[in-house]
Design a protein around this motif. Structure first.
Motif, short mmCIF file in Angstrom:
data_model
loop_
_atom_site.label_atom_id
_atom_site.label_comp_id
_atom_site.label_asym_id
_atom_site.label_seq_id
_atom_site.Cartn_x
_atom_site.Cartn_y
_atom_site.Cartn_z
N GLY A 1 5.10 2.24 -7.32
CA GLY A 1 5.66 4.41 -6.44
C GLY A 1 4.18 5.02 -6.74
O GLY A 1 3.63 4.34 -6.56
N PRO A 2 4.72 6.48 -7.69
CA PRO A 2 3.78 7.24 -7.31
C PRO A 2 2.39 6.94 -7.91
O PRO A 2 0.99 7.30 -7.94
N GLY B 1 17.25 4.66 -2.43
CA GLY B 1 16.96 5.71 -3.47
C GLY B 1 16.53 4.93 -4.93
O GLY B 1 17.57 6.03 -5.75
N THR B 2 16.15 3.93 -4.69
CA THR B 2 15.89 2.95 -6.47
C THR B 2 14.86 4.01 -6.71
O THR B 2 13.92 4.88 -5.87
N LEU B 3 14.84 4.08 -8.03
CA LEU B 3 13.61 4.58 -8.84
C LEU B 3 12.08 4.49 -7.85
O LEU B 3 12.03 3.34 -8.77
N HIS B 4 11.69 5.21 -7.77
CA HIS B 4 10.37 5.63 -7.91
C HIS B 4 9.66 4.72 -5.72
O HIS B 4 8.98 3.86 -5.86
N GLU B 5 10.97 4.52 -5.50
CA GLU B 5 11.04 3.78 -3.72
C GLU B 5 9.93 4.58 -3.02
O GLU B 5 9.94 5.70 -3.22
N ALA B 6 9.16 3.89 -2.94
CA ALA B 6 8.43 3.86 -1.83
C ALA B 6 7.71 2.67 -1.02
O ALA B 6 7.55 1.33 -1.14
N ARG B 7 8.22 2.99 0.61
CA ARG B 7 7.61 1.46 1.62
C ARG B 7 6.46 1.29 1.74
O ARG B 7 5.51 1.81 1.63
N HIS B 8 6.27 -0.09 1.62
CA HIS B 8 5.13 -0.73 2.05
C HIS B 8 4.24 -0.48 0.85
O HIS B 8 3.02 -0.17 1.75
N LEU B 9 4.54 -0.16 0.45
CA LEU B 9 2.56 0.21 -0.74
C LEU B 9 1.90 -0.62 -0.84
O LEU B 9 0.85 -0.59 -0.87
N SER B 10 2.71 -1.92 -1.05
CA SER B 10 0.91 -3.20 -0.51
C SER B 10 0.60 -3.30 0.50
O SER B 10 -0.82 -3.06 1.07
N ALA B 11 1.54 -3.18 1.49
CA ALA B 11 0.88 -3.03 3.05
C ALA B 11 -0.34 -1.79 3.26
O ALA B 11 -1.70 -1.61 3.75
N ALA B 12 0.04 -0.42 2.18
CA ALA B 12 -0.76 0.47 2.07
C ALA B 12 -1.80 0.36 1.46
O ALA B 12 -3.54 0.80 1.80
N LEU B 13 -1.58 -0.94 0.40
CA LEU B 13 -3.20 -0.91 -0.23
C LEU B 13 -3.83 -1.54 0.42
O LEU B 13 -5.22 -1.61 0.07
#
Length: 533
Positions: free
Chosen positions: A77-78, A114-126
């Protein structure tokens, strides 16, 4: 043969070790604890920076001075987003950095829960930012994914990579087959084009060389080439030091000076090695090649970007320059060639000293203390790009670490930490302005923890000096750029470093000498006229 069962953390660390990883910069978190357990069981040194951006910059500095991929480990996540700036800088400057992070579980709901550090599609962002991100789908896949990432980072143009391991795989057990590292070849350009380019260089009467960051693995070969041709050499920011700036054929580093444009216009042949010829080096516009342009670049797409060459040598710089040398005469610089280089040196230095005048006393004091092979990890600060780039001669590849393309702030200190850990026998300094250093100032605690004899020079001009200048040049209000003074020496001591404030050259030189033999980092807060204020 029995295939062993192991956790995702074990599979990852074993694969890193198999690829020669000796050092990891990372911060533990709830979702990567299984990786940390495995790290503790292997002979891999771990350094804990104080922010994930610092971890990424440290891995970048390590990679630049060692030539091996630097490894940055975050939680999910962050933390990944914190490191994204650093790996994007690595992408911009062609540095192999591997960012490893846990991701959401394999069966995590697509719209989130609502999982801890949840973020959508971080791999896609990278993937969108650095061009390579691989989210694995099983423990068994991890060794393959590591091997693929290292192959990506070490073949062709060096670039960073991101590896995402779903958090439910970190502790999961599966049968795992190891995957050996891919042996990567670094071939020269094709023989026909090399022969044609060598013929043109042999016929040149006024040759010149431009050396970029992609040339740093070919320092000896480029020196031999320049001497055979009697060709003066200019370097980009990331090419600085690859051709010793004390060599009689060196004009200097910094393509933005008027003297470089005039030199290039005089040349009947210019050989550009491992450089984008980009606007981040050419502040005053593109160079105009009145003669022929030969480019050597490992990236075929870059070969035709920013300038179209007459000869396209797509291949590894070291291998290609070696092949060129084999087809050229074995002459040393003749008197006429040396005189030509000296003429351009004088004009270049006149321009450089005029632009860097406010910082010359500081730079000359640094020059007095630094030994051959010293490394300057520089921030995007006026003291660095106006002062140090073109006025401090350096003599070795990877001796000027600078965030050229992406232009991040806060790069110098963490990059210096990575550089010192990668090259412990070389002098390393971090050079910052008072504005930019605040982006990563907590990394002083990291350097203190590792007991690094690291001088951290802060040239204090009272805020964001470059933006202040640009506002004034636009005849607009100077607003939001003046920062209240900070006692950096006191801050340093609070972070377990040495710290002092200086305002003259003698005190600065004395402090710098002492810092190289200290038992911990030393912050040298430079104020007044010595800082260019």
């Amino acid at each position: 043969m029995t295939v062993p069962r192991m956790s995702g953390g074990d599979a990852l660390v074993r694969a890193l070790v198999a690829h020669g990883t000796e050092l990891v910069f990372g911060i533990p978190g709830t979702h990567n604890l299984g990786i940390y357990r495995a790290l503790a069981e292997h002979d891999v040194k771990h350094v804990t920076p104080r922010h994930e951006q610092g971890a990424g910059f440290a891995a970048d500095g390590y990679a630049r001075v060692t030539g091996r991929p630097g490894v940055c480990l975050t939680t999910s996540g962050p933390a990944v987003l914190n490191a994204m700036t650093a790996v994007t800088q690595a992408y911009s400057d062609s540095v192999p950095v591997l960012l490893i992070s846990p991701g959401m579980p394999l069966r995590h709901p697509g719209r989130g829960n609502g999982t801890l550090h949840e973020a959508r599609h971080l791999s896609a962002a990278l993937e969108a930012v650095i061009g390579y991100s691989n989210r694995v789908h099983s423990v068994a896949e991890i060794p393959l994914a590591v091997a693929q990432a290292f192959a990506h980072m070490t073949s062709g143009r060096p670039r960073p990579a991101h590896l995402e391991i779903p958090l439910d795989l970190v502790d999961a057990l599966e049968k795992v087959n190891e995957v050996a590292p891919v042996i990567v070849a670094h071939p020269p350009a094709d023989a026909v084009t090399i022969a044609a380019a060598a013929g043109r260089l042999n016929a040149a009467t006024h040759p010149g060389l431009i050396i970029g960051g992609g040339a740093k693995g070919a320092a000896e070969e480029i020196t031999a080439l320049a001497e055979r041709l009697g060709a003066p050499v200019v370097a980009t920011a990331n090419g600085k030091g690859t051709f010793s700036e004390r060599h009689q054929l060196s004009i200097g580093a910094g393509l933005h000076h008027k003297a470089v444009a005039e030199f290039v216009a005089e040349c009947d042949v210019v050989l550009a090695i491992g450089t984008e010829l980009a606007s981040t080096d050419l502040w005053n516009g593109p160079l105009k090649f009145s003669g022929d342009l030969i480019r050597i670049d490992v990236d075929p797409a870059q070969m035709i970007t920013n300038a179209l060459p007459d000869y396209r040598l797509v291949g590894d710089a070291q291998a290609t320059v070696t092949a060129l040398n084999q087809r050229l005469g074995k002459t040393k610089p003749n008197e006429e060639a040396v005189k030509r280089a000296e003429r351009w040196q004088r004009l270049f230095r006149k321009h450089a000293r005029t632009q860097g005048a406010p910082w010359l006393p500081l730079i000359e004091a640094m020059q007095e203390v630094l030994s051959p092979g010293a490394i300057v990890a520089a921030d995007s600060a006026m003291a660095c790009y106006y002062g140090t780039l073109s006025n401090l001669p350096l003599e070795a590849p990877a001796s000027f670490l600078y965030p050229t393309g992406f232009g991040t702030l806060g790069y110098g200190l963490p990059a210096a930490i990575g550089a010192k850990m990668g090259a412990p026998d070389r002098q390393v300094i971090a050079l910052h302005g008072d504005g930019g250093v605040m982006f990563t100032l907590p990394e002083l605690a990291t350097a203190a923890q590792e007991r690094l004899p690291l001088p951290v020079i802060i040239a204090d001009n009272g805020g964001y000096g470059e933006i202040r200048r640009e506002m004034a040049d636009r005849s607009e209000p100077v607003h939001g750029v003046t920062l209240p003074g900070i006692d950096f020496a006191k801050v340093a001591k609070g972070l377990n470093c040495h710290g002092l404030t200086v305002d003259d050259e003698d005190k600065f030189a004395t402090a710098l000498r002492k810092a190289f033999t200290a038992d911990r980092p030393t912050v040298i807060h430079v104020v007044g006229a010595l800082a260019g204020a």
